[in-house]
Design an enzyme around this catalytic site. Structure first.
Site, PDB file in Angstrom:
ATOM      1  N   ASP A 245      -5.684  -7.148   5.449  1.00  0.00           N
ATOM      2  CA  ASP A 245      -6.873  -6.538   4.857  1.00  0.00           C
ATOM      3  C   ASP A 245      -7.816  -7.614   4.325  1.00  0.00           C
ATOM      4  O   ASP A 245      -9.027  -7.600   4.556  1.00  0.00           O
ATOM      5  CB  ASP A 245      -6.436  -5.596   3.733  1.00  0.00           C
ATOM      6  CG  ASP A 245      -7.548  -4.655   3.297  1.00  0.00           C
ATOM      7  OD1 ASP A 245      -8.656  -4.733   3.868  1.00  0.00           O
ATOM      8  OD2 ASP A 245      -7.316  -3.852   2.387  1.00  0.00           O
TER       9      ASP A 245
ATOM     10  N   LYS B 136       3.949 -15.227   3.384  1.00  0.00           N
ATOM     11  CA  LYS B 136       4.072 -16.001   2.135  1.00  0.00           C
ATOM     12  C   LYS B 136       5.552 -16.233   1.882  1.00  0.00           C
ATOM     13  O   LYS B 136       6.109 -15.903   0.824  1.00  0.00           O
ATOM     14  CB  LYS B 136       3.399 -15.257   0.972  1.00  0.00           C
ATOM     15  CG  LYS B 136       3.240 -16.088  -0.295  1.00  0.00           C
ATOM     16  CD  LYS B 136       2.342 -17.287  -0.124  1.00  0.00           C
ATOM     17  CE  LYS B 136       2.161 -18.003  -1.473  1.00  0.00           C
ATOM     18  NZ  LYS B 136       1.481 -19.312  -1.295  1.00  0.00           N
TER      19      LYS B 136
ATOM     20  N   ASP C 196     -11.595  -9.398   6.265  1.00  0.00           N
ATOM     21  CA  ASP C 196     -12.899  -9.425   5.606  1.00  0.00           C
ATOM     22  C   ASP C 196     -13.439 -10.856   5.562  1.00  0.00           C
ATOM     23  O   ASP C 196     -14.640 -11.093   5.740  1.00  0.00           O
ATOM     24  CB  ASP C 196     -12.808  -8.857   4.186  1.00  0.00           C
ATOM     25  CG  ASP C 196     -13.058  -7.354   4.150  1.00  0.00           C
ATOM     26  OD1 ASP C 196     -12.857  -6.721   5.209  1.00  0.00           O
ATOM     27  OD2 ASP C 196     -13.449  -6.830   3.109  1.00  0.00           O
TER      28      ASP C 196
ATOM     29  N   TYR D 253       0.820  -1.219   0.000  1.00  0.00           N
ATOM     30  CA  TYR D 253       0.000   0.000   0.000  1.00  0.00           C
ATOM     31  C   TYR D 253       0.852   1.267   0.000  1.00  0.00           C
ATOM     32  O   TYR D 253       0.365   2.341  -0.368  1.00  0.00           O
ATOM     33  CB  TYR D 253      -0.921   0.021   1.211  1.00  0.00           C
ATOM     34  CG  TYR D 253      -2.044  -0.988   1.177  1.00  0.00           C
ATOM     35  CD1 TYR D 253      -2.255  -1.804   0.062  1.00  0.00           C
ATOM     36  CD2 TYR D 253      -2.891  -1.149   2.252  1.00  0.00           C
ATOM     37  CE1 TYR D 253      -3.266  -2.734   0.032  1.00  0.00           C
ATOM     38  CE2 TYR D 253      -3.913  -2.088   2.235  1.00  0.00           C
ATOM     39  CZ  TYR D 253      -4.092  -2.872   1.123  1.00  0.00           C
ATOM     40  OH  TYR D 253      -5.105  -3.790   1.094  1.00  0.00           O
TER      41      TYR D 253
ATOM     42  N   ASP E 144      -2.148 -18.500   2.193  1.00  0.00           N
ATOM     43  CA  ASP E 144      -3.171 -19.273   1.494  1.00  0.00           C
ATOM     44  C   ASP E 144      -3.725 -20.377   2.399  1.00  0.00           C
ATOM     45  O   ASP E 144      -4.935 -20.657   2.392  1.00  0.00           O
ATOM     46  CB  ASP E 144      -2.632 -19.854   0.185  1.00  0.00           C
ATOM     47  CG  ASP E 144      -1.231 -20.420   0.308  1.00  0.00           C
ATOM     48  OD1 ASP E 144      -0.573 -20.189   1.332  1.00  0.00           O
ATOM     49  OD2 ASP E 144      -0.786 -21.093  -0.642  1.00  0.00           O
TER      50      ASP E 144
END
Length: 364
Positions: free
Chosen positions: A247, A191, A251, A141, A223
């Site tokens: 983020d 990751k 959700d 970001y 994942d």
């Protein structure tokens, strides 16, 4: 004790939910014998329309001189042009940077009465109580370059993911300290099998973990974590992860609770306010939901629970925080339901009625 709170209603349903949250905060001040001054400021898309900036200078100054900031939501179709030079999200990123907040705490608690509202089986959800600690100031970001460009082969775009060991270490320390106040279990998500930033993340996380031998620690690839959150969410206590992964995962985790309208958040850093507490930014994790704005359909509970987090972390009022959380639990138990958590047996209410129900419980 006298506290100052900067209120940024923002766009869409933001003004509706913050109105109810502020009313709960003011009632807490009366009941628990402290004073709170709440002052609104322009922020997000409405600030772009009025001032040409998503974070006007006056808003920035008010936020920086307040003990805490309460945010509603930002954005909407009106400001969705990806080629626009000024966008509501810039205000949010800028505000986080100005406040120096780097750890975003997103608790996910499944209320027993909400087991049937989530898309997963009740047996998987029963007893879920976890917190995601998301890094806020680094990663893709904020990395540079971040741009689109024209080449001989056509259009291309680049985003840069960048992390320093300092950014990782301070986030992990915050997560470990939180885990010590809970069930003493920490899961770090990365990751590392693909990304260099994740390999650094894991290396630094292991270094920090040595200072917390009393906390059980594990690494999980992002994942795999996406799968585990749906398969065995009860196994997790504190989950620490970088900006983008956090983020997305939060959700997903919201569906464990049944609705985005039930999940609060707190963004904290090292800065202290005038009360010698961490200055924080508090907001529900949901968006501006422009399709239901102004219709009284928005669920204010996430904003109200964000006020509970504010009371606990920035205003030094843990008893008031617990009272707010208990009032929300009582309202849900009593069957009050906004459209996002509606049930055949529940009592359908609009935004203001839900807020009033929480205040009634709080006053009892």
């Amino acid at each position: 004790m006298r506290a100052s709170v900067c209120v940024l209603p923002g766009d869409g349903i933001g003004p509706e939910v913050t109105r109810e949250a502020v009313a709960v905060l003011q009632l807490c001040a009366e009941r628990f014998a402290f004073q709170v001054d709440c002052a609104e400021a322009s922020f997000g898309g409405c600030a772009i329309d009025a001032h040409g900036s998503a974070l006007p200078d006056a808003t920035r100054q008010r936020a920086l001189t307040s003990d805490a900031v309460l945010l509603g939501a930002v954005g909407g179709p009106k400001w969705d042009n990806p080629n626009a030079t000024v966008r509501p999200e810039q205000g949010l990123l800028g505000l986080r940077k100005e406040l120096g907040v780097f750890a975003n705490l997103r608790p996910v608690t499944v209320f027993p009465e909400m087991l049937d509202a989530a898309p997963l089986k009740a047996d998987i959800l029963r007893g879920v109580d976890l917190v995601v600690v998301r890094e806020l100031t680094g990663g893709v970001y904020f990395g540079k370059p971040s741009e689109r460009r024209q080449t001989s082969n056509g259009r291309e775009a680049v985003d840069t993911c960048l992390y320093s060991e300092t950014e990782v270490a301070r986030l992990m320390r915050s997560a470990f300290e939180l885990a010590r106040t809970r069930r003493r279990k920490l899961t770090s998500v990365d990751k590392a099998n693909v990304m260099s930033t994740s390999r650094l993340w894991r290396e630094v996380a292991h270094e920090v973990a040595k200072s917390y031998p009393d906390v059980a620690y594990e690494d999980v690839l992002v994942d795999a974590m996406a799968m585990h959150l749906l398969r065995r969410p009860r196994d997790f206590d504190v989950i620490a992860t970088e900006n983008l992964f956090g983020d997305i995962l939060t959700d997903e985790a919201s569906m464990l609770a049944g609705s985005l309208g039930l999940l609060p958040s707190a963004s904290l850093g090292d800065a202290r306010n005038r009360l010698d507490q961490p200055r924080g930014l508090y907001e529900p994790i949901h968006g501006s939901a422009p399709d239901i704005a102004g219709q009284g359909k928005a669920n204010p509970l996430a904003a109200i629970l964000s006020v509970a987090m504010m009371l606990r972390y920035s205003l030094g009022q843990p008893a008031a925080a617990t009272a707010v959380e208990s009032a929300v639990a009582a309202v849900i138990h009593a069957g009050y339901r906004t459209p996002d958590i509606a049930s055949a047996s529940g009592r359908s209410v609009h935004t203001a009625e839900m807020g009033a129900a929480v205040r009634e419980q709080l006053a009892a």
